[in-house]
Structure formats: structure tokens, C-alpha cells
Design a protein around this motif. Structure first.
Motif, PDB file in Angstrom:
ATOM      1  N   SER A   1      -0.802   8.053   3.449  1.00  0.00           N
ATOM      2  CA  SER A   1      -0.128   7.539   2.264  1.00  0.00           C
ATOM      3  C   SER A   1      -0.792   6.060   1.882  1.00  0.00           C
ATOM      4  O   SER A   1      -1.002   5.870   0.750  1.00  0.00           O
TER       5      SER A   1
ATOM      6  N   LEU B   1      -4.094   7.126  -0.226  1.00  0.00           N
ATOM      7  CA  LEU B   1      -3.735   7.827  -1.689  1.00  0.00           C
ATOM      8  C   LEU B   1      -3.323   6.286  -2.365  1.00  0.00           C
ATOM      9  O   LEU B   1      -3.521   6.336  -3.535  1.00  0.00           O
ATOM     10  N   LYS B   2      -2.301   5.560  -1.856  1.00  0.00           N
ATOM     11  CA  LYS B   2      -2.064   4.308  -2.832  1.00  0.00           C
ATOM     12  C   LYS B   2      -3.186   3.441  -3.153  1.00  0.00           C
ATOM     13  O   LYS B   2      -3.218   3.175  -4.345  1.00  0.00           O
TER      14      LYS B   2
ATOM     15  N   LEU C   1       1.425  12.525  -3.225  1.00  0.00           N
ATOM     16  CA  LEU C   1       1.901  11.326  -2.497  1.00  0.00           C
ATOM     17  C   LEU C   1       3.571  11.601  -2.295  1.00  0.00           C
ATOM     18  O   LEU C   1       4.255  11.237  -1.463  1.00  0.00           O
TER      19      LEU C   1
END
Length: 215
Positions: free
Chosen positions: A173, A176-177, A210
Motif C-alpha cells: 500500500s 503504490l501511494k 489500491l
């Protein structure tokens, strides 16, 4: 924890361990120090890089437990039942595997082009047993473990892009952010329309993964 220390947590017991593109040979030292293998092979295409591993593993080499070979890929690597190739690009790993028999058991840590490597392994009939992500606090790395044969696997689009186990890892996570933020910064630059569209598609895909909308 640094990249090498993290990488070592994925290593497993074997008879003969081979560290291809070994550079300093730290992972081989970890294997031998912890008696996770009976013998080890370190190889690198660069004599200069290989010499670093030879210095680090001098005692093991002298005792005959470890051998060092300067070669291109797996060219002179013989008898290993677990081969690790880490710290080079996925396309370079594919090139190495295309010029030799895929190892019985493997651990790959590509610095880029992980998707292409996954695709190559799956098409080649390999069975991926671990396809994960980890971080050293600065960068993110994909780790791919498996066998050269086994039951056929079917990967979804997201799994092929990022790894089946990565999608379940909390680290993913954050990855991806970070990638979405990076891609959005590109949109502020003077890009042509085609480039902007491609970047936006990439952002949309990552946001979909996401949110769990794209599996």
C-alpha cells in the motif's frame, strides 16, 4: 533493515547454493555462516566484483566449501539446487535464464522489470511459490521465489504487475501511494498529450489496485 539483510530472510536451506551476480557475496556468507547449505558457489561477470566476494569468503574458499567462478550468468555454475540472482534488472535475469536451464529452485530480486520476469517464468512453466515486496525504508523491492516446474499458474493483471503475495502485504500500500505521487508529479511537466494519457492510465490502474477494484 537494509536490502541484503531483508533479502537473506527469504533464503532457505539447500545442498548447494549459488549466488549469481554476487558482487560482495554477503548472502553467500549468510548461508554458510548459518549452515543453510553444504557448499556454495559465487559468480559474477566482473572479476573486480567477484574479487570482493573472494576476500569476504576467503576462509570458506580455502576450506573447499565455497568456489568462485567468473562467468556470464549461469555459464559455469554447476550442481546448485538453489540459485539466487539479485540486484540486477529483470531483463538481465531473463537473458541469463534464456541462455541456460532455469534453476531447480530460484530466488530472484530484480531491480526493475519485475513484471517482465514474472511473465517469462510463468510462460516457461515455472511455479512461483513466493512473489512478494519488501522495503529497506528508502526503496521498495520485489522478491520472486519458485521452482522450474510445477502446477500451471494463472496470474491476474494486478498479480502480474506487482506479485501475488505483494497485494496482501501492508508494505505494498505504501509502495503504490509512493508510485502514484511520483506519477502525478510527472503530469505537472510539459508533456505531450500522448504521454499525459499514458501516465494517467497508469495512475488510474494503480488507484484501482489500491482500492481493490482491480484484482
Amino acid at each position: 533493515m537494509d536490502r541484503i539483510s531483508q533479502l537473506c530472510t527469504y533464503l532457505e536451506k539447500c545442498a548447494v547454493f549459488a549466488d549469481v551476480a554476487c558482487d560482495h557475496g554477503y548472502c553467500t556468507k549468510f548461508m554458510l555462516d548459518n549452515r543453510l547449505c553444504d557448499k556454495a558457489i559465487v559468480s559474477d561477470i566482473s572479476e573486480k566484483s567477484l574479487s570482493k566476494a573472494q576476500i569476504l569468503l576467503e576462509d570458506y574458499i580455502r576450506s573447499g566449501v565455497c568456489s568462485a567462478v567468473c562467468c556470464d550468468g549461469l555459464e559455469k555454475v554447476r550442481g546448485a539446487d538453489l540459485v539466487m540472482i539479485a540486484g540486477i534488472g529483470g531483463e538481465e535475469i531473463i537473458k541469463i535464464l534464456s541462455n541456460a536451464e532455469i534453476p531447480q529452485n530460484f530466488i530472484f530480486q530484480p531491480m526493475k522489470n519485475a513484471k517482465e520476469l514474472r511473465s517469462f517464468l510463468l510462460v516457461s512453466g515455472c511455479h512461483i511459490t513466493c512473489d512478494d515486496i519488501f522495503t529497506d525504508g528508502k526503496k521498495y523491492y520485489f522478491i520472486i521465489k519458485g521452482k522450474n516446474r510445477g502446477s500451471k499458474q494463472s496470474y491476474s493483471k494486478a498479480q502480474l504487475e506487482y506479485g501475488a503475495d505483494s497485494l496482501k502485504n501492508p508494505v505494498f500500500s505504501d509502495f503504490l501511494k509512493t508510485e502514484i505521487k511520483k506519477k502525478k508529479s510527472y503530469l505537472s511537466r510539459g508533456l505531450n498529450e500522448s504521454s499525459r494519457e499514458n501516465i494517467q492510465k497508469s495512475i488510474d490502474f494503480m488507484q484501482g489496485v489500491l482500492k481493490g477494484e482491480i484484482k
